[in-house]
Design a protein around this motif. Structure first.
Motif, mmCIF file in Angstrom:
data_model
loop_
_atom_site.group_PDB
_atom_site.id
_atom_site.type_symbol
_atom_site.label_atom_id
_atom_site.label_comp_id
_atom_site.label_asym_id
_atom_site.label_seq_id
_atom_site.Cartn_x
_atom_site.Cartn_y
_atom_site.Cartn_z
ATOM 1 N N ALA A 153 -37.362 44.272 -11.353
ATOM 2 C CA ALA A 153 -38.507 45.087 -11.786
ATOM 3 C C ALA A 153 -39.618 45.038 -10.749
ATOM 4 C CB ALA A 153 -39.012 44.590 -13.139
ATOM 5 N N VAL A 154 -39.907 43.852 -10.249
ATOM 6 C CA VAL A 154 -40.958 43.710 -9.237
ATOM 7 C C VAL A 154 -40.574 44.439 -7.957
ATOM 8 C CG1 VAL A 154 -42.103 42.039 -7.708
ATOM 9 C CG2 VAL A 154 -41.891 41.563 -10.146
ATOM 10 N N TYR A 155 -39.328 44.300 -7.525
ATOM 11 C CA TYR A 155 -38.908 44.934 -6.275
ATOM 12 C C TYR A 155 -38.948 46.463 -6.383
ATOM 13 C CZ TYR A 155 -36.422 45.807 -1.939
ATOM 14 O OH TYR A 155 -36.094 46.244 -0.676
ATOM 15 N N VAL A 156 -38.439 46.996 -7.470
ATOM 16 C CA VAL A 156 -38.440 48.457 -7.639
ATOM 17 C C VAL A 156 -39.876 48.984 -7.673
ATOM 18 C CG1 VAL A 156 -37.913 50.335 -9.244
ATOM 19 C CG2 VAL A 156 -36.200 48.590 -8.768
ATOM 20 N N CYS A 157 -40.761 48.282 -8.372
ATOM 21 C CA CYS A 157 -42.172 48.709 -8.410
ATOM 22 C C CYS A 157 -42.779 48.683 -7.013
ATOM 23 C CB CYS A 157 -42.969 47.808 -9.349
ATOM 24 S SG CYS A 157 -42.624 48.059 -11.098
ATOM 25 N N TRP A 158 -42.464 47.651 -6.248
ATOM 26 C CA TRP A 158 -42.980 47.584 -4.871
ATOM 27 C C TRP A 158 -42.396 48.717 -4.034
ATOM 28 C CZ3 TRP A 158 -39.868 46.801 -0.523
ATOM 29 C CH2 TRP A 158 -40.572 46.670 0.691
ATOM 30 N N ARG A 159 -41.107 48.942 -4.167
ATOM 31 C CA ARG A 159 -40.438 49.970 -3.355
ATOM 32 C C ARG A 159 -40.992 51.358 -3.633
ATOM 33 N NH1 ARG A 159 -38.706 53.501 -1.037
ATOM 34 N NH2 ARG A 159 -36.651 53.897 -0.107
ATOM 35 N N TYR A 160 -41.348 51.641 -4.874
ATOM 36 C CA TYR A 160 -41.841 52.968 -5.246
ATOM 37 C C TYR A 160 -43.351 52.991 -5.464
ATOM 38 C CZ TYR A 160 -37.180 54.883 -5.366
ATOM 39 O OH TYR A 160 -35.937 55.337 -4.989
ATOM 40 N N ARG A 161 -44.030 51.988 -4.973
ATOM 41 C CA ARG A 161 -45.494 51.918 -4.968
ATOM 42 C C ARG A 161 -46.115 52.028 -6.359
ATOM 43 N NH1 ARG A 161 -47.169 52.220 0.297
ATOM 44 N NH2 ARG A 161 -45.645 53.039 1.786
ATOM 45 N N ALA A 162 -45.411 51.514 -7.360
ATOM 46 C CA ALA A 162 -45.973 51.446 -8.716
ATOM 47 C C ALA A 162 -46.744 50.131 -8.829
ATOM 48 C CB ALA A 162 -44.868 51.545 -9.758
ATOM 49 N N ARG A 163 -47.870 50.062 -8.145
ATOM 50 C CA ARG A 163 -48.580 48.793 -7.981
ATOM 51 C C ARG A 163 -49.125 48.256 -9.304
ATOM 52 N NH1 ARG A 163 -49.970 51.838 -3.387
ATOM 53 N NH2 ARG A 163 -49.316 50.867 -1.427
ATOM 54 N N PHE A 164 -49.648 49.138 -10.139
ATOM 55 C CA PHE A 164 -50.201 48.674 -11.412
ATOM 56 C C PHE A 164 -49.102 48.085 -12.283
ATOM 57 C CE2 PHE A 164 -51.229 49.464 -15.903
ATOM 58 C CZ PHE A 164 -52.403 48.721 -15.999
ATOM 59 N N THR A 165 -47.969 48.759 -12.350
ATOM 60 C CA THR A 165 -46.845 48.254 -13.146
ATOM 61 C C THR A 165 -46.357 46.919 -12.612
ATOM 62 O OG1 THR A 165 -46.185 50.549 -13.570
ATOM 63 C CG2 THR A 165 -44.572 48.835 -14.073
ATOM 64 N N CYS A 166 -46.290 46.792 -11.299
ATOM 65 C CA CYS A 166 -45.889 45.528 -10.685
ATOM 66 C C CYS A 166 -46.858 44.421 -11.081
ATOM 67 C CB CYS A 166 -45.854 45.681 -9.169
ATOM 68 S SG CYS A 166 -45.281 44.210 -8.294
ATOM 69 N N ALA A 167 -48.150 44.724 -11.031
ATOM 70 C CA ALA A 167 -49.157 43.725 -11.403
ATOM 71 C C ALA A 167 -49.026 43.329 -12.864
ATOM 72 C CB ALA A 167 -50.559 44.272 -11.119
ATOM 73 N N VAL A 168 -48.708 44.291 -13.722
ATOM 74 C CA VAL A 168 -48.545 43.995 -15.149
ATOM 75 C C VAL A 168 -47.349 43.072 -15.368
ATOM 76 C CG1 VAL A 168 -47.916 45.006 -17.385
ATOM 77 C CG2 VAL A 168 -49.677 46.075 -15.986
ATOM 78 N N VAL A 169 -46.240 43.342 -14.680
ATOM 79 C CA VAL A 169 -45.057 42.484 -14.818
ATOM 80 C C VAL A 169 -45.384 41.056 -14.386
ATOM 81 C CG1 VAL A 169 -42.712 42.046 -13.975
ATOM 82 C CG2 VAL A 169 -43.416 44.380 -14.524
ATOM 83 N N VAL A 170 -46.039 40.919 -13.241
ATOM 84 C CA VAL A 170 -46.386 39.586 -12.741
ATOM 85 C C VAL A 170 -47.350 38.894 -13.689
ATOM 86 C CG1 VAL A 170 -47.471 38.306 -10.858
ATOM 87 C CG2 VAL A 170 -45.953 40.237 -10.342
ATOM 88 N N ALA A 171 -48.382 39.627 -14.138
ATOM 89 C CA ALA A 171 -49.370 39.032 -15.037
ATOM 90 C C ALA A 171 -48.737 38.601 -16.358
ATOM 91 C CB ALA A 171 -50.502 40.033 -15.298
ATOM 92 N N THR A 172 -47.797 39.389 -16.847
ATOM 93 C CA THR A 172 -47.110 39.041 -18.099
ATOM 94 C C THR A 172 -46.343 37.731 -17.954
ATOM 95 O OG1 THR A 172 -46.874 41.379 -18.695
ATOM 96 C CG2 THR A 172 -45.416 39.815 -19.793
#
Length: 217
Positions: A153-172
């Motif tokens: 999930a983190v890698y796909v968000c980084w690859r497609y520049r979904a930065r907010f979603t990536c931050a939410v996954v990490v924060a969760t």
């Protein structure tokens, strides 16, 4: 709001939509195999005759000798936790592995999944050995599919520049570990760290390949 959502998820949505439209289920054979294998392991390990079989081929603990743990790691990714409902793991694999397989391809999906799983497993061994985590955690089976799911999930968000979603996954994952500190939570964070290292390495390589504007002419 709509523009923000389009900027956040638009490229990822189009990649998934186009991949499924072009190939349908043929776009996710790895994902379907992973779902079936996880369901099979769940069934077998809940049988009186099957628990020991699954443990011997796919259960990784920090107390295991490192060569044994490394041999079991590929299959450990598909062994769901006994104390959690398996449908949750199956849904996570179907959604996250499916998106990753369509967007990244099968080889990279497997590579990131195993890097995340291995990162969590090795961190557990290191943390317990260093005394950061209780010695009793050495007998706990690793996270199974969840570390791979979080890492993908983190890698796909980084690859497609979904930065907010990536931050939410990490924060969760951080909040989960803070509210309920256990081995699984720490392994999730270690999996994220391993994937972020991969992302940083890829960004560095890409940056070094860009031509120097000042060298032209």
């Amino acid at each position: 709001m709509k523009e923000a959502a389009r900027a956040e998820w638009g490229p990822l949505y189009r990649a998934v939509r186009d991949g499924l439209a072009a190939r349908r289920l043929r776009a996710i054979p790895l994902t379907l195999a992973a779902v079936c294998l996880t369901a099979l392991f769940q069934y077998v390990q809940n049988q009186s005759w099957g628990y020991r079989i699954v443990q011997d081929i796919g259960a990784v603990r920090a107390e295991d000798p490192l060569p044994v743990a490394l041999l079991r790691t590929p299959l450990s990714l598909f062994v769901p936790a006994l104390d959690l409902p398996v449908w949750g793991a199956l849904v996570q694999i179907l959604v996250v592995f499916g998106i990753a397989e369509i967007c990244l391809g099968r080889p990279r999906t497997l590579l990131i999944a195993y890097a995340a799983t291995l990162g969590g497993t090795l961190f557990a061994r290191l943390a317990i050995g260093a005394g950061w985590l209780p010695a009793s955690d050495a007998r706990i089976v690793d996270t199974g599919p969840s570390a791979a799911v979080v890492g993908l999930a983190v890698y796909v968000c980084w690859r497609y520049r979904a930065r907010f979603t990536c931050a939410v996954v990490v924060a969760t994952m951080v909040v989960e570990c803070a509210v309920k500190p256990n081995l699984a939570g720490w392994e999730h964070l270690a999996a994220i760290a391993a994937v972020l290292i991969v992302c940083a390495a890829r960004s560095s390589v890409r940056g070094s390949r860009r031509p120097d504007p000042g060298s032209a002419g």
